[in-house]
Design a protein around this motif. Structure first.
Motif, PDB file in Angstrom:
ATOM      1  N   UNK A  56       6.692  44.084  69.992  1.00 29.25           N
ATOM      2  CA  UNK A  56       6.311  42.788  70.566  1.00 29.25           C
ATOM      3  C   UNK A  56       6.279  41.661  69.532  1.00 29.25           C
ATOM      4  N   UNK A  57       7.142  41.760  68.518  1.00 31.83           N
ATOM      5  CA  UNK A  57       7.277  40.664  67.555  1.00 31.83           C
ATOM      6  C   UNK A  57       8.714  40.169  67.565  1.00 31.83           C
ATOM      7  N   UNK A  58       8.900  38.906  67.168  1.00 31.34           N
ATOM      8  CA  UNK A  58      10.235  38.329  67.063  1.00 31.34           C
ATOM      9  C   UNK A  58      10.286  37.455  65.820  1.00 31.34           C
ATOM     10  N   UNK A  59      11.183  37.788  64.932  1.00 24.49           N
ATOM     11  CA  UNK A  59      11.326  37.061  63.668  1.00 24.49           C
ATOM     12  C   UNK A  59      12.740  36.513  63.558  1.00 24.49           C
ATOM     13  N   UNK A  60      12.879  35.450  62.747  1.00 18.80           N
ATOM     14  CA  UNK A  60      14.165  34.776  62.625  1.00 18.80           C
ATOM     15  C   UNK A  60      14.452  34.450  61.168  1.00 18.80           C
ATOM     16  N   UNK A  61      15.703  34.708  60.757  1.00 16.87           N
ATOM     17  CA  UNK A  61      16.168  34.377  59.411  1.00 16.87           C
ATOM     18  C   UNK A  61      17.419  33.508  59.557  1.00 16.87           C
ATOM     19  N   UNK A  62      17.421  32.335  58.888  1.00 17.79           N
ATOM     20  CA  UNK A  62      18.522  31.383  59.042  1.00 17.79           C
ATOM     21  C   UNK A  62      18.935  30.837  57.689  1.00 17.79           C
ATOM     22  N   UNK A  63      20.257  30.847  57.431  1.00 14.54           N
ATOM     23  CA  UNK A  63      20.749  30.237  56.191  1.00 14.54           C
ATOM     24  C   UNK A  63      21.705  29.094  56.507  1.00 14.54           C
ATOM     25  N   UNK A  64      22.103  28.366  55.438  1.00 14.34           N
ATOM     26  CA  UNK A  64      22.991  27.214  55.580  1.00 14.34           C
ATOM     27  C   UNK A  64      24.215  27.338  54.691  1.00 14.34           C
ATOM     28  N   UNK A  65      24.019  27.781  53.445  1.00 14.59           N
ATOM     29  CA  UNK A  65      25.117  27.908  52.489  1.00 14.59           C
ATOM     30  C   UNK A  65      25.040  29.272  51.818  1.00 14.59           C
ATOM     31  N   UNK A  66      26.144  29.653  51.148  1.00 17.56           N
ATOM     32  CA  UNK A  66      26.167  30.883  50.368  1.00 17.56           C
ATOM     33  C   UNK A  66      25.556  30.610  49.007  1.00 17.56           C
ATOM     34  N   UNK A  67      24.497  31.348  48.692  1.00 20.62           N
ATOM     35  CA  UNK A  67      23.810  31.127  47.430  1.00 20.62           C
ATOM     36  C   UNK A  67      24.410  31.941  46.302  1.00 20.62           C
ATOM     37  N   UNK A  68      23.869  31.741  45.113  1.00 18.96           N
ATOM     38  CA  UNK A  68      24.305  32.496  43.937  1.00 18.96           C
ATOM     39  C   UNK A  68      23.097  32.927  43.128  1.00 18.96           C
ATOM     40  N   UNK A  69      23.306  33.979  42.351  1.00 18.84           N
ATOM     41  CA  UNK A  69      22.324  34.419  41.366  1.00 18.84           C
ATOM     42  C   UNK A  69      23.113  34.728  40.106  1.00 18.84           C
ATOM     43  N   UNK A  70      23.208  33.748  39.229  1.00 21.52           N
ATOM     44  CA  UNK A  70      24.082  33.887  38.083  1.00 21.52           C
ATOM     45  C   UNK A  70      25.527  33.847  38.548  1.00 21.52           C
ATOM     46  N   UNK A  71      26.272  34.902  38.239  1.00 26.97           N
ATOM     47  CA  UNK A  71      27.664  34.980  38.665  1.00 26.97           C
ATOM     48  C   UNK A  71      27.837  35.673  40.007  1.00 26.97           C
ATOM     49  N   UNK A  72      26.739  36.150  40.593  1.00 23.69           N
ATOM     50  CA  UNK A  72      26.804  36.903  41.838  1.00 23.69           C
ATOM     51  C   UNK A  72      26.580  35.996  43.037  1.00 23.69           C
ATOM     52  N   UNK A  73      27.476  36.105  44.010  1.00 24.55           N
ATOM     53  CA  UNK A  73      27.290  35.374  45.254  1.00 24.55           C
ATOM     54  C   UNK A  73      26.401  36.180  46.191  1.00 24.55           C
ATOM     55  N   UNK A  74      25.481  35.505  46.828  1.00 26.08           N
ATOM     56  CA  UNK A  74      24.614  36.129  47.827  1.00 26.08           C
ATOM     57  C   UNK A  74      25.243  35.824  49.185  1.00 26.08           C
ATOM     58  N   UNK A  75      26.114  36.715  49.629  1.00 27.51           N
ATOM     59  CA  UNK A  75      27.035  36.413  50.720  1.00 27.51           C
ATOM     60  C   UNK A  75      26.474  36.681  52.113  1.00 27.51           C
ATOM     61  N   UNK A  76      25.159  36.807  52.249  1.00 31.44           N
ATOM     62  CA  UNK A  76      24.579  37.072  53.561  1.00 31.44           C
ATOM     63  C   UNK A  76      23.211  36.414  53.663  1.00 31.44           C
TER      64      UNK A  76
END
Length: 647
Positions: free
Chosen positions: A177-197
């Protein structure tokens, strides 16, 4: 808690093919409400283990029930589900609560502006709204971090809203009985790594529970794990600008309901090692609408239970229509640089249970090597092939309905050992083609089409059963409605055509008539007679008993039949709508009308497409209304599928 690390071994891709074909028989889960059929009578049983954390059972396989079947050692380890992968109620005394609307530092929690970083193993309960912020998991290499999302809303305009940077495993739990939401806008980075999701993990990631998680991935993928991604529960609603679910090592779904709308692929696994790069579905419900492939695996796709529904590439509206060389244009508006298959595997695609429904612009089920169906129910509509394997396609059991296709089933070596198969095709119904030693213009190839059992019903506008090599019928029940024009045949092969057993009835045109060789072990009769779409064709012996009958979906000028009851010296009569149309006395292995033989197949295989519209062939004649023709049982021959007119 120190989790057990799965050891990995280096194997070739060929090992992956062999092992994945073995293990599917044993992957049925008692947690799923969908029944599955075992592919093998041999079994190696993995005992059920406790789901208690105190028992230490999280160190071993936790399948929720026994796995029956022949299990390959490498794949067995890969299909393990630990207790921590499944939902467990939590105690408030053992958790750290984080109010995302006003996050505060606590044991294992650091806060910097709108960034919340979790640094230690444990269970963290997240609630409230985090606007333009990020949850980072940066714990120890052997730490398990559990995020309980209690009506949490997390949005970020600069990077991935949830980023598992370091841990042994991250578990996202969705309470009832819970509902959560995750929303992104752009692809982020951490150093040279892309956070593609929107939810991105560099470690193993599991999702469980019974609540709902909405993922709005406006930048790239929905949920990605660079290791294994496991789903054992919850309702996931994923909308993604690219792929929906990505597990680079593997994606494993045991239960839950997953809805994916993806501008790229629905589900994808990308590693090419023998024990990685696979997708396994052993329960739950998976609904995918993807502009590219519905499910794509670098090695194997394994389905043993559950319900899988896929629409890929805008469905099958851009159906291919034949070889332009012979007058049939290769018309398609699909961008052919994109792969738009329903379910695609590079090594092996095995289905042993569950239900699979696919509507795809390209092949509905595709393997670049082998495919095996040994149970379950499959229904497909395809703009190209219904089921296609570049090497071997074997049907052991189950129900397969190809409602629309260019070619229904295709492989170099195509074998039917059992099951119930119903194919409608605008070109060839079944096609054995593609070998390195392929036929054409009368030259026999190394391809084989073999029917040993089962019930096979084919309605084809091209050749009904076609092999660039040998065509062999040893058993089963085979009903074929072939072409109405003389450019194709009800049966066609460039090699030896033999009927050694089974019940066979074919109706179609007579211009390219192909009859079995005298090496056959069962007698066959071919007669010239005419009928229209919807006419009932019935074959009777001298005693008046019916040997075989069917309703023809298209007009015909020839009827060919073979049963174990046909005896030399006896006369057999064909009735059309109850009126005698032709009779023939069996004078040997092959009796009655003979034709000019096969044209020799498509020259050089020419993409494995037979002519449509040229040399008297017909344009596509599939059912566009999605209806499934009936199959008969209990000794009454089934009606052939097809249209209600002969156009």
């Amino acid at each position: 808690m120190k989790p057990n690390r799965l050891s990995t071994k280096k194997h070739t891709l060929r090992v992956a093919v062999i092992l994945s074909a073995l293990i599917l028989a044993g992957c049925a889960s008692t947690q799923s409400t969908t029944s599955s059929t075992s592919a093998s009578s041999a079994s190696s049983t993995v005992s059920t283990v406790s789901t208690s954390e105190e028992s230490g059972a999280d160190e071993t396989d936790s399948t929720g029930g026994a796995m029956n079947g022949t299990i390959g050692s490498v794949i067995e380890a890969n299909l393990s589900f630990k207790n921590k992968d499944f939902y467990i109620d939590y105690s408030t005394e053992d958790t750290v609560k984080i109010d995302l609307s006003a996050p505060k530092e606590a044991d294992g929690v650091k806060v910097s502006g709108s960034t919340v970083t979790i640094t230690e193993a444990g269970t963290y309960v997240l609630s409230g709204t985090l606007t333009d912020g990020q949850i980072i998991i940066d714990a120890g290499d052997e730490d398990d971090v559990r995020l309980v999302l209690e009506n949490a809303s997390i949005t970020c305009t600069t990077t991935a809203p949830i980023y598992a940077k370091n841990a042994d495993k991250v578990i996202i739990s969705l309470p009832e009985n819970t509902e959560s939401t995750v929303t992104d806008t752009v692809t982020g980075t951490d150093g040279n790594d892309e956070l593609t999701a929107a939810i991105f993990a560099k470690c193993d990631l599991s999702v469980n529970g019974t609540g709902t998680l909405n993922v709005n991935a406006n930048a790239n993928d929905g949920i990605t794990s660079e290791d294994k991604l496991k789903i054992t529960g919850g309702v996931l609603n994923i909308t993604s600008a690219d792929d929906g679910l990505v597990g680079k090592d593997a994606v494993l779904i045991k239960d839950g309901t997953v809805h994916i709308t993806a501008s790229g692929n629905g589900i994808k696994s990308t590693k090419s090692e023998a024990d990685k790069g696979y997708v396994y579905i052993g329960g739950g419900t998976v609904n995918i609408t993807a502009e590219q492939d519905g499910i794509q695996a670098e090695t194997s796709v394994l389905i043993s239970a559950g319900e899988v529904n896929v629409t890929a590439g805008g469905a099958n509206g851009e159906q291919k229509t034949g070889n332009a060389m012979f007058g049939g244009a290769q018309s398609t508006t699909t961008d052919e640089t994109l792969s738009t298959k329903g379910i695609k595997a590079e090594a092996a695609l095995d289905i042993t249970g569950g239900t699979v429904t696919v509507d795809s612009a390209d092949d509905s089920l595709h393997s670049s090597d082998s495919m095996t169906v040994s149970g379950g129910g499959i229904t497909v509509k395809s703009g190209d092939d219904g089921l296609h394997a570049d090497n071997t396609l074997t049907i052991e059991d189950g129900t397969i309905v190809v409602e629309e296709s260019c070619e229904g089933l295709e492989a170099i070596d195509l074998t039917i050992n059992g099951g119930t198969i119903d194919v409608t095709a605008s070109d060839d119904g079944l096609n054995a083609a593609g070998s390195s030693v392929d036929g054409g213009f009368g030259t026999a190839g190394a391809d084989t089409l073999t029917v040993n059992g089962g019930t096979l019903t084919v309605n084809a506008s091209g050749d009904g059963l076609d092999s660039n090599g040998a065509l062999t019928i040893n058993g089963g029940t085979v009903y074929v409605s072939g072409p109405t024009g003389d450019g194709n045949g009800t049966f066609d092969c460039d090699g030896v055509f033999t009927i050694n057993g089974g019940v066979v009835l074919g109706t179609g045109s007579s211009g390219m008539l192909k009859t079995p060789t005298t090496d056959s072990k069962q007698n066959t009769i071919s007669v010239s007679c005419t009928g229209s779409a919807g006419d009932t064709v019935e074959v009777k012996g001298a005693d008046g008993n019916t040997l075989v009958s069917a309703v023809a979906p298209k007009s015909f000028t020839n009827v060919m039949f073979s049963t174990p009851d046909i005896t030399e010296g006896e006369t057999y009569t064909v009735y059309v709508n109850g009126t005698e149309a032709a009779s023939e006395t069996c004078s040997g292995v092959v009796s009655g009308a003979t034709g000019m033989g096969s044209f020799g197949g498509c020259p050089g295989n020419m993409g494995d497409r037979a002519p449509n519209g040229g040399m008297g062939g017909q344009m596509p004649n599939g059912n566009r209304d999605g209806t499934t023709p009936p199959n008969g049982n209990g000794g009454t021959p089934p009606q052939m599928p097809g249209n209600t007119s002969d156009t």
